[in-house]
Scaffold this motif. Sequence first.
Motif, PDB file in Angstrom:
ATOM      1  N   CYS A  65       0.839  -1.211   0.000  1.00  0.00           N
ATOM      2  CA  CYS A  65       0.000   0.000   0.000  1.00  0.00           C
ATOM      3  C   CYS A  65       0.868   1.253   0.000  1.00  0.00           C
ATOM      4  CB  CYS A  65      -0.916   0.005   1.220  1.00  0.00           C
ATOM      5  SG  CYS A  65      -2.235  -1.224   1.176  1.00  0.00           S
ATOM      6  N   MET A  66       1.918   1.257   0.813  1.00  0.00           N
ATOM      7  CA  MET A  66       2.793   2.422   0.898  1.00  0.00           C
ATOM      8  C   MET A  66       3.394   2.752  -0.472  1.00  0.00           C
ATOM      9  SD  MET A  66       6.327   2.873   3.074  1.00  0.00           S
ATOM     10  CE  MET A  66       7.170   1.721   1.973  1.00  0.00           C
ATOM     11  N   VAL A  67       3.912   1.724  -1.161  1.00  0.00           N
ATOM     12  CA  VAL A  67       4.549   1.955  -2.457  1.00  0.00           C
ATOM     13  C   VAL A  67       3.535   2.449  -3.487  1.00  0.00           C
ATOM     14  CG1 VAL A  67       5.753   0.816  -4.370  1.00  0.00           C
ATOM     15  CG2 VAL A  67       6.379   0.287  -1.997  1.00  0.00           C
ATOM     16  N   MET A  68       2.376   1.812  -3.556  1.00  0.00           N
ATOM     17  CA  MET A  68       1.395   2.173  -4.579  1.00  0.00           C
ATOM     18  C   MET A  68       0.775   3.545  -4.316  1.00  0.00           C
ATOM     19  SD  MET A  68       2.052  -0.224  -6.431  1.00  0.00           S
ATOM     20  CE  MET A  68       1.187   0.663  -7.698  1.00  0.00           C
ATOM     21  N   LEU A  69       0.541   3.877  -3.047  1.00  0.00           N
ATOM     22  CA  LEU A  69       0.013   5.214  -2.747  1.00  0.00           C
ATOM     23  C   LEU A  69       1.025   6.295  -3.118  1.00  0.00           C
ATOM     24  CD1 LEU A  69      -1.756   4.564   0.677  1.00  0.00           C
ATOM     25  CD2 LEU A  69      -2.861   5.127  -1.487  1.00  0.00           C
ATOM     26  N   PHE A  70       2.292   6.014  -2.937  1.00  0.00           N
ATOM     27  CA  PHE A  70       3.315   6.990  -3.311  1.00  0.00           C
ATOM     28  C   PHE A  70       3.353   7.188  -4.829  1.00  0.00           C
ATOM     29  CE2 PHE A  70       7.627   8.201  -4.523  1.00  0.00           C
ATOM     30  CZ  PHE A  70       7.836   9.320  -3.721  1.00  0.00           C
ATOM     31  N   LEU A  71       3.181   6.106  -5.597  1.00  0.00           N
ATOM     32  CA  LEU A  71       3.318   6.181  -7.050  1.00  0.00           C
ATOM     33  C   LEU A  71       2.030   6.598  -7.770  1.00  0.00           C
ATOM     34  CD1 LEU A  71       5.412   2.936  -7.750  1.00  0.00           C
ATOM     35  CD2 LEU A  71       6.243   5.307  -7.648  1.00  0.00           C
ATOM     36  N   PHE A  72       0.879   6.371  -7.151  1.00  0.00           N
ATOM     37  CA  PHE A  72      -0.392   6.542  -7.864  1.00  0.00           C
ATOM     38  C   PHE A  72      -0.573   7.937  -8.471  1.00  0.00           C
ATOM     39  CE2 PHE A  72      -4.730   6.246  -9.049  1.00  0.00           C
ATOM     40  CZ  PHE A  72      -5.046   4.898  -9.107  1.00  0.00           C
ATOM     41  N   PRO A  73      -0.255   9.019  -7.786  1.00  0.00           N
ATOM     42  CA  PRO A  73      -0.494  10.340  -8.383  1.00  0.00           C
ATOM     43  C   PRO A  73       0.293  10.592  -9.667  1.00  0.00           C
ATOM     44  CG  PRO A  73      -0.164  10.532  -6.009  1.00  0.00           C
ATOM     45  CD  PRO A  73       0.213   9.140  -6.384  1.00  0.00           C
ATOM     46  N   PHE A  74       1.305   9.789  -9.957  1.00  0.00           N
ATOM     47  CA  PHE A  74       2.118  10.018 -11.163  1.00  0.00           C
ATOM     48  C   PHE A  74       1.504   9.405 -12.419  1.00  0.00           C
ATOM     49  CE2 PHE A  74       5.188  10.305  -7.651  1.00  0.00           C
ATOM     50  CZ  PHE A  74       5.809  11.515  -7.953  1.00  0.00           C
ATOM     51  N   VAL A  75       0.327   8.767 -12.284  1.00  0.00           N
ATOM     52  CA  VAL A  75      -0.284   8.136 -13.458  1.00  0.00           C
ATOM     53  C   VAL A  75      -0.603   9.204 -14.508  1.00  0.00           C
ATOM     54  CG1 VAL A  75      -1.243   6.231 -12.142  1.00  0.00           C
ATOM     55  CG2 VAL A  75      -2.615   8.281 -12.507  1.00  0.00           C
ATOM     56  N   GLY A  76      -0.408   8.837 -15.771  1.00  0.00           N
ATOM     57  CA  GLY A  76      -0.720   9.774 -16.843  1.00  0.00           C
ATOM     58  C   GLY A  76      -1.632   9.194 -17.890  1.00  0.00           C
ATOM     59  N   ALA A  77      -1.938   7.912 -17.788  1.00  0.00           N
ATOM     60  CA  ALA A  77      -2.808   7.251 -18.752  1.00  0.00           C
ATOM     61  C   ALA A  77      -3.764   6.334 -18.008  1.00  0.00           C
ATOM     62  CB  ALA A  77      -1.973   6.438 -19.744  1.00  0.00           C
ATOM     63  N   ILE A  78      -4.897   6.053 -18.635  1.00  0.00           N
ATOM     64  CA  ILE A  78      -5.911   5.232 -17.977  1.00  0.00           C
ATOM     65  C   ILE A  78      -5.379   3.836 -17.673  1.00  0.00           C
ATOM     66  CG2 ILE A  78      -8.155   4.135 -18.293  1.00  0.00           C
ATOM     67  CD1 ILE A  78      -9.083   6.589 -19.782  1.00  0.00           C
ATOM     68  N   TRP A  79      -4.590   3.263 -18.605  1.00  0.00           N
ATOM     69  CA  TRP A  79      -4.100   1.904 -18.373  1.00  0.00           C
ATOM     70  C   TRP A  79      -3.144   1.858 -17.180  1.00  0.00           C
ATOM     71  CZ3 TRP A  79       0.925   0.330 -18.280  1.00  0.00           C
ATOM     72  CH2 TRP A  79       1.895   1.175 -18.855  1.00  0.00           C
ATOM     73  N   THR A  80      -2.369   2.944 -16.987  1.00  0.00           N
ATOM     74  CA  THR A  80      -1.467   2.986 -15.831  1.00  0.00           C
ATOM     75  C   THR A  80      -2.260   3.058 -14.533  1.00  0.00           C
ATOM     76  OG1 THR A  80       0.046   4.249 -17.223  1.00  0.00           O
ATOM     77  CG2 THR A  80       0.568   4.112 -14.885  1.00  0.00           C
ATOM     78  N   ALA A  81      -3.284   3.923 -14.525  1.00  0.00           N
ATOM     79  CA  ALA A  81      -4.122   4.033 -13.334  1.00  0.00           C
ATOM     80  C   ALA A  81      -4.832   2.713 -13.040  1.00  0.00           C
ATOM     81  CB  ALA A  81      -5.140   5.156 -13.514  1.00  0.00           C
ATOM     82  N   PHE A  82      -5.279   2.038 -14.096  1.00  0.00           N
ATOM     83  CA  PHE A  82      -5.955   0.746 -13.944  1.00  0.00           C
ATOM     84  C   PHE A  82      -5.013  -0.284 -13.312  1.00  0.00           C
ATOM     85  CE2 PHE A  82      -7.373  -3.334 -15.921  1.00  0.00           C
ATOM     86  CZ  PHE A  82      -8.631  -3.392 -15.334  1.00  0.00           C
ATOM     87  N   LEU A  83      -3.762  -0.339 -13.806  1.00  0.00           N
ATOM     88  CA  LEU A  83      -2.781  -1.270 -13.257  1.00  0.00           C
ATOM     89  C   LEU A  83      -2.469  -0.961 -11.797  1.00  0.00           C
ATOM     90  CD1 LEU A  83      -0.652  -3.536 -13.544  1.00  0.00           C
ATOM     91  CD2 LEU A  83       0.935  -1.790 -14.419  1.00  0.00           C
ATOM     92  N   PHE A  84      -2.236   0.324 -11.491  1.00  0.00           N
ATOM     93  CA  PHE A  84      -1.917   0.711 -10.120  1.00  0.00           C
ATOM     94  C   PHE A  84      -3.097   0.430  -9.181  1.00  0.00           C
ATOM     95  CE2 PHE A  84       1.790   3.946 -10.674  1.00  0.00           C
ATOM     96  CZ  PHE A  84       2.493   2.975 -11.386  1.00  0.00           C
ATOM     97  N   MET A  85      -4.313   0.580  -9.698  1.00  0.00           N
ATOM     98  CA  MET A  85      -5.500   0.270  -8.907  1.00  0.00           C
ATOM     99  C   MET A  85      -5.501  -1.206  -8.509  1.00  0.00           C
ATOM    100  SD  MET A  85      -8.569   1.249  -7.764  1.00  0.00           S
ATOM    101  CE  MET A  85     -10.327   0.861  -7.724  1.00  0.00           C
ATOM    102  N   TRP A  86      -5.149  -2.090  -9.452  1.00  0.00           N
ATOM    103  CA  TRP A  86      -5.078  -3.514  -9.149  1.00  0.00           C
ATOM    104  C   TRP A  86      -4.035  -3.790  -8.072  1.00  0.00           C
ATOM    105  CZ3 TRP A  86      -7.393  -8.038 -11.236  1.00  0.00           C
ATOM    106  CH2 TRP A  86      -8.372  -7.796 -12.202  1.00  0.00           C
ATOM    107  N   LEU A  87      -2.875  -3.210  -8.221  1.00  0.00           N
ATOM    108  CA  LEU A  87      -1.805  -3.470  -7.257  1.00  0.00           C
ATOM    109  C   LEU A  87      -2.133  -2.900  -5.882  1.00  0.00           C
ATOM    110  CD1 LEU A  87       1.268  -2.757  -9.575  1.00  0.00           C
ATOM    111  CD2 LEU A  87       0.405  -4.995  -8.810  1.00  0.00           C
ATOM    112  N   LEU A  88      -2.754  -1.727  -5.838  1.00  0.00           N
ATOM    113  CA  LEU A  88      -3.147  -1.126  -4.565  1.00  0.00           C
ATOM    114  C   LEU A  88      -4.205  -1.973  -3.873  1.00  0.00           C
ATOM    115  CD1 LEU A  88      -3.123   1.185  -2.500  1.00  0.00           C
ATOM    116  CD2 LEU A  88      -4.763   2.402  -3.958  1.00  0.00           C
ATOM    117  N   ASP A  89      -5.196  -2.418  -4.644  1.00  0.00           N
ATOM    118  CA  ASP A  89      -6.259  -3.210  -4.042  1.00  0.00           C
ATOM    119  C   ASP A  89      -5.743  -4.568  -3.573  1.00  0.00           C
ATOM    120  OD1 ASP A  89      -9.375  -2.845  -3.865  1.00  0.00           O
ATOM    121  OD2 ASP A  89      -9.016  -4.965  -4.282  1.00  0.00           O
ATOM    122  N   ALA A  90      -4.831  -5.165  -4.348  1.00  0.00           N
ATOM    123  CA  ALA A  90      -4.237  -6.439  -3.925  1.00  0.00           C
ATOM    124  C   ALA A  90      -3.484  -6.275  -2.612  1.00  0.00           C
ATOM    125  CB  ALA A  90      -3.306  -6.965  -5.012  1.00  0.00           C
TER     126      ALA A  90
END
Length: 612
Positions: free
Chosen positions: A106-131
Amino acid sequence: MAVSEQAPIAAQKVDSDTRKPPMTPLAILLMNFGFFGIQFSFGLQQSAVNPIFTFIGAKPEELPLLNLAGPVTGLVIQPLIGAASDRTWGRFGRRKPYFIIGALGCMVMLFLFPFVGAIWTAFLFMWLLDASNNTAMEPYRAFISDRLPKNQLARGFLVQSMFVGLGAVSANLSLLIFQKLITGITDHGIPFWVYVCFWIGAVCSIGSVLVSVLTTKEIPPTEEELAEMRAKKGGPAGFFAEISSAVREMPVGMHKIGLVFLFQWFAMAVYWQFVAVSMTEKIPAFASTDPAKPVSEAASGWVGAVNGMYNLITIFAALALIPIAQKFGAKRVGAVALVFGGVGLLVFANLNNQYALLVPEIGVGIAWASMLGIPYIMVASMVPKERSGVYMGIVNMMIVVPMLIQNVTFGWIFEHLLGGSGANAIMLSGALLLCAAIAMLWINPPPDDEESALMPLGAARAITIYDKVVVGSDGTPSSLYAVDRAHAVAAEADAQVVVVSAYSPADATDEGARKELHGREAAFQALEVTVRHLTSDRVRRIEQRVVAGDPAQALLSAAEGNPHNLIVVGNRGLGAEEGQMLGTVPAAVVKDAVCDVLIVQGTRDRVPRNRR
């Protein structure tokens, strides 16, 4: 009414609760503190991720599919992690390794999430955060069940609900406050205040979990439990076999809430995805100035206020709902709470003032407190301790399946049946919560012997302390008075009565020996007299036992070493010598029993009270 005849007494099995010393209020707080950080992360996921999707170009009808990560990872990861933690023990403990790994993710994904620039990146980070959130959450819930004795489970899960609410409130308040304080957006359309909120969440996620890990020790398994863990088949195949076995053996009470979960979690998924869309449509001050963006920045910030409001109410509602549910039954209280939530959402969808939106969120908060607390307490009190991890995972499978159905179907429903209106989506969410309330009332409580004593689904029993009331009888008036007292307690507790008649195999006794039953026939005659005495229909479950051996050991064996049973015995016991105020039987029972013992004053030849 069956009569069982038993062999001589074997050694007692000690209940696992005897290995769980009661925890102080401060210790319970520290043990649950990690839920603050985990729920801070979940709060950001619920309130901020969908607006971020729209900031980078997602359309409203695409939001359900973009939210597939939650239910899919929950469906797969939660039961697998739960089953794995059930059979884990090492230098770092049983459950702790899992929620430490989850918190780090959670710590790593929350730190990286705001840097998303495309929908597919946000979608991937959402999966990793939820996992990561799911990896931390389920073993943590099982950790609470592992650590607390049954009489503290309600308090433990209540404190958990409070920290869940506090974490979500803090996450949503951070969105509201920093949206006001920090201006500007990145080239990808992400506001700068999102960075601050997510980075605070990253710190809270790992920090709060470390506090709980460092201050709360796990209880080591016994040699018998370790042997059972080692005997279980490992690997994915073993885990799936464990999950399949647990599903087949689920208590009846867990099956009964499935329909309720279908309605309520479908409804909540709709609410989280479309609350910002609804506010942008209905509140003039939140109208979007960019036709390509269905959610305005102002509306996304106010999501923090409305979601923070219902989570704040949850903290206080949790304090009231648990004792009320214990008194009136979980299904009635749960149904009323869901009605509050349903009516609140129906009102919410038709308001056009941003501050007025906070009022119906009170009802949503009451419903949310019920959803978070009551099911977990019920499950923790009805499933075996050694399988609490897999069962907590199965409960969450029951949550994520309706959300998965919503993700797959609601895009079409939103576009073709609801006219592409976020307000209509919120109204449908409210109607589904009302359906959940009706479904809750439709549930019949399980049989008495399968009901949860800690959190009954139906109306609570007058006494909820004892599972069985064990009493000895030799057919004399004095012993029947003890049976009468046992009957009264069992009737109020809706507990099973176990009547024990112990006899000596010898046909005679030496002069001066204790007066006791001799031979099987005498023991069966004593039982017959006793059963004729139990004329009340208030106790429906009566078990009779004829045992060859020592009367005290017969009573202790019938109590099964369970602290939640009660032994009732006369002060002279079965066959005390004349003149004794406390016979050898009650003295031996009091000395060796791990459960409560009720000593009945029966030295005079008392005639049992007649029952009408």
